[in-house]
Design an enzyme around this catalytic site. Sequence first.
Site: not given
Length: 292
Positions: A188, A192
Amino acid sequence: MAFPPSAGFTWISKTHNDTYPTITAAKCKQHGRAVFVTGASKGIGRVTAVAFAQAGAPSLALGARSSLDAAETAVLDAAKSAGHPPPQVLKLTLDVADEQSVADAAARVERAFGRLDILVNNAGRVEKWVPLAETDPKSWWATWEVNLKGTYLMTRAMLPLLLKGGEKTIVNMNSIGAHLTRPGASAYQTGKLAMLRLTQFTCVEYAAQGVLAFAIHPGAVDTELASNLPEDTKAKLVDSPELCADTIVWLTQEKQSWLAGRYLSANWDVAELMARKEEILQGDKLKVKLVL
């Protein structure tokens, strides 16, 4: 919620956990705009679509893998409550990680609206947070497929429509996690971080044609995606989805070209952010780069 200074949470001294009078969507003006929100069936995506309806956007494309009926109803109710005519709502079954699904969505948006003014790349995924050796490769990579590849495919497919529009604005849903290295969050948080660079590339390649792209941390919001987060993190999800939704609507009601390629946080007070415009421009701040 305590973050290291490098995460930028308190870089703007005044922060918010919920929407506030300056950014209230019903006070904003999005008249005449065609807007596309992905991940719009629930959570931040649905609330963002509702906020655009409250601001008077007449053309709204909603994309998601799950049913959009409730989102459509919420959008129509919001427009009516705000005193606006019913917007044209285009519901699209959409998998942002699938090239053909995205291409089909672009074709339908073009037929329905003829162009696009604002794209909100909101669809996202969070994997179960475990150390690298314990990760499931398919699940790990699926997070990148949605969060990065999905943003890439949507941007790629919608750019021709954005170039026909007036605002030519892309908002990428990011995360403060891009600036963190929380154990277990390797898919994650790296995804990002990569999204921030993709946002910059969009501006480098298309700013001369009027395209504006920026990324925004939505705050710590308790959404369905949060189900895979550690319990200690879930307990800190105290921000409202309306905070991010209204911030996006406020930031896009007038073109803020100086935000090109930058990272923002919905928690930041927008008045203080605007007051620091010259500082940000002179120092080329809020971008991913090596500082020496």
